[in-house]
Design an enzyme around this catalytic site. Structure first.
Site, PDB file in Angstrom:
ATOM      1  N   CYS A   1       0.834  -1.194   0.000  1.00  0.00           N
ATOM      2  CA  CYS A   1       0.000   0.000   0.000  1.00  0.00           C
ATOM      3  C   CYS A   1       0.873   1.250   0.000  1.00  0.00           C
ATOM      4  O   CYS A   1       2.100   1.174   0.082  1.00  0.00           O
ATOM      5  CB  CYS A   1      -0.930   0.009   1.222  1.00  0.00           C
ATOM      6  SG  CYS A   1      -0.011   0.042   2.785  1.00  0.00           S
TER       7      CYS A   1
ATOM      8  N   CYS B   1       3.330   1.711   2.829  1.00  0.00           N
ATOM      9  CA  CYS B   1       4.570   0.931   2.729  1.00  0.00           C
ATOM     10  C   CYS B   1       5.628   1.743   1.997  1.00  0.00           C
ATOM     11  O   CYS B   1       6.771   1.876   2.460  1.00  0.00           O
ATOM     12  CB  CYS B   1       4.324  -0.375   1.975  1.00  0.00           C
ATOM     13  SG  CYS B   1       3.159  -1.497   2.782  1.00  0.00           S
TER      14      CYS B   1
ATOM     15  N   ASP C   1       7.773  19.573 -33.653  1.00  0.00           N
ATOM     16  CA  ASP C   1       8.935  19.771 -34.521  1.00  0.00           C
ATOM     17  C   ASP C   1       9.326  18.499 -35.250  1.00  0.00           C
ATOM     18  O   ASP C   1      10.363  18.422 -35.878  1.00  0.00           O
ATOM     19  CB  ASP C   1      10.127  20.296 -33.715  1.00  0.00           C
ATOM     20  CG  ASP C   1      10.647  19.267 -32.722  1.00  0.00           C
ATOM     21  OD1 ASP C   1       9.905  18.313 -32.455  1.00  0.00           O
ATOM     22  OD2 ASP C   1      11.772  19.423 -32.230  1.00  0.00           O
TER      23      ASP C   1
END
Length: 550
Positions: free
Chosen positions: A14, A17, A416
């Site tokens: 999670c 953690c 470009d």
């Protein structure tokens, strides 16, 4: 000096953690920057040149996680990801095998369908719930306990506390007059494991685009060994090996052309639809496509040093880069768990005062379980991972995650490069002829039919004649043009450099050549018997789905 380290970490479930690892790692002397990617299970670290990685590894493992290695190949990460998905799937399946009978027993007792004494039912609940919580849910319980012992709380801490306390009520109910929630504890863990499996699969899908980038690389290569062609796995190729790449094949690795000439399609890197001509001394990049000649290439880069690996690493690092809103979510997550624990405790004592211990415990457990905010920490990194992954698939490389959030402020985008808003396929756009367009195109197409160059194909596709004229003495001047005889006339088709070498006067075409150059066309000048007779303008066409400015 700064060095970059990538760690593969096992055991993160999670946002808390990842946040705990970052918080503790930043306290280590020598670490300048760390970003933990929960989705990829990796930590990207910038440290001082002489920093010892083992110090960081020990710190992370003290928090209850496992460091699998440093700077591992992405392919190894794929294998671990598949294993992790299978592991969570198996835990979910076995958890429900034990939990579904429990749920049916609880329903049967509630509606008086099943008659069984409360003590026997409790014993069944305790026995059936044990493997769900302490075997299949062991990783979650272990992570939750580690959060308490290290005072680095995570989402698992809430689930662990809720399920273990609920389970213990079953044992306590055998000796005291309180309600038994051990069956409920099994259901909570089964639902949690189901969510964890779904979450892991979602992460796997989100990282699929990076895996697709890896698939661009050849699995095998043709190597010149003692004058013979030998096919080898790409992993066994070494720097200095000579590769043989035939027309239509993907160039396996980055290297230098030592023999041969060909056109190479580099559109996967540059977006340019026009292939680049390669000859001895030119560099080539792995995963690009050899078009129409045999190339002998000396390998210069392998493994993680190749250009394609650099792109993959760039995308992964962008996925780990935290955007401003994610940093805010991480800060909230760090304090969220302690706050929820406090609220759960207050809830317990409040209900204990106004009701009974059994009800107080039930409500307190509900607060712990319901409050688990996995989405708070997962929503933003998941969105970044999906966004950068899809971008990579479409040729858009995002160097910093912050760019995704700031894109909402962008009003104008300037391109470009062709290939970004174009089809990636050259087409004839305009034709100018001094002797008539039909005469110019039919003779040009007859010559170009013998060439495999994409520009030649563009002319042939444009003309579409049923019967091509017979060509004698055809010659391909790579990088310049082609020439040949049709009947009694000699035709030359090529670029300005080719016409200059042939000493062909272009005065009558100069105005049209300048006009086509201003339109960014690729020019194909046609000459008959050393006299310029016309010019063909070729360009990549804008995609149909590209939005036009109104």
């Amino acid at each position: 000096m700064t060095k970059k380290i990538t760690l593969d970490i096992e055991g993160m479930h999670c946002a808390s953690c990842a946040s705990n690892i970052e918080t503790n790692a930043r306290k280590i002397s020598g670490i300048k920057k760390i970003n933990v990617n929960l989705m990829l299970k990796k930590a990207y670290v910038e440290s001082e040149e002489n920093f010892d990685e083992k110090i960081l590894s020990r710190t992370i493992e003290k928090l209850g996680f496992k460091v699998l290695g440093f700077n591992l190949e992405t392919k190894n990460s794929e294998d671990r990801e598949e294993k992790e998905i299978r592991a969570w799937r198996n835990k979910m399946i076995f958890a429900w095998i034990f939990t579904i009978p429990l749920a049916l027993l609880m329903l049967g007792m509630r509606f008086n369908i099943i008659e069984i004494s409360d003590k026997i039912a409790t014993l069944v609940f305790i026995l059936m719930a044990f493997p769900v919580i302490f075997i299949f849910g062991y990783q979650t319980v272990k992570s939750g306990v580690k959060g308490f012992t290290s005072l680095s709380f995570n989402m698992d801490s809430l689930i662990m506390l809720g399920t273990v306390i609920a389970y213990l009520t079953g044992i306590a109910s055998l000796f005291f007059s309180i309600s038994d929630y051990s069956g409920t504890a099994s259901m909570i863990m089964a639902f949690f494991l189901t969510g964890r499996y779904i979450e892991t699969r979602a992460r796997g899908r989100a990282s699929q685009e990076i895996k697709k980038l890896l698939k661009l690389q050849s699995k095998k290569a043709r190597v010149l060994v003692s004058g013979k062609e030998v096919e080898k796995p790409i992993e066994s190729i070494e720097i200095g090996d000579i590769l043989i790449v035939k027309p239509g094949e993907s160039i396996p690795l980055d290297g230098l052309v030592i023999k041969g000439e060909s056109s190479v399609d580099e559109s996967m890197l540059t977006g340019e639809s026009i292939p680049r001509d390669k000859k001895k001394g030119d560099s080539v990049i792995g995963a690009t496509i050899n078009q129409d000649g045999i190339l002998y290439i000396r390998v210069q880069k392998i493994g993680k040093d190749t250009f394609l690996s650099s792109i993959i690493r760039l995308v992964e690092e962008a996925q780990s880069d935290k955007v401003p809103i994610q940093k805010t979510a991480d800060k909230i997550t760090q304090v969220f768990v302690p706050i929820i624990l406090g609220i759960s405790a207050l809830t317990f004592f409040n209900w204990l005062y106004f009701s009974n211990p059994s009800k107080a415990l039930e409500v307190a457990i509900a607060v712990l379980v319901i409050a688990c905010p996995c989405a708070l920490g997962l929503a933003t990194p998941t969105a970044i991972m999906v966004g950068t992954g899809i971008g990579a698939k479409k040729g858009i490389l995002i160097r910093r995650g912050e760019a995704i959030q700031t894109m909402k402020e962008v009003k104008t985008i300037v391109f470009d490069k062709t290939g970004t808003i174009t089809q990636g396929k050259p087409e004839v756009r305009e034709v100018y002829s001094l002797l008539g367009e039909k005469y110019l195109l039919e003779n040009s197409a007859s010559l170009e039919k013998l060439s495999e160059h994409p520009l030649a194909k563009a002319v042939v596709d444009y003309v579409k004649i049923k019967s091509y004229r017979k060509v004698n003495g055809f010659k391909n001047n790579r990088g310049k043009g082609i020439e040949g005889n049709i009947g009694t006339k000699h035709f030359s088709i090529g670029n300005l450099k080719f016409m200059t070498e042939k000493r062909i006067n272009l005065d009558k075409l100069n105005k049209k050549i300048l006009e086509y150059e201003n339109k960014a066309y690729t020019l194909m000048i046609v000459a008959e018997n050393k006299k310029a007779i016309g010019v063909i303008g070729i360009a990549d066409v804008v995609r149909m789905e590209s939005k036009k400015n109104n």
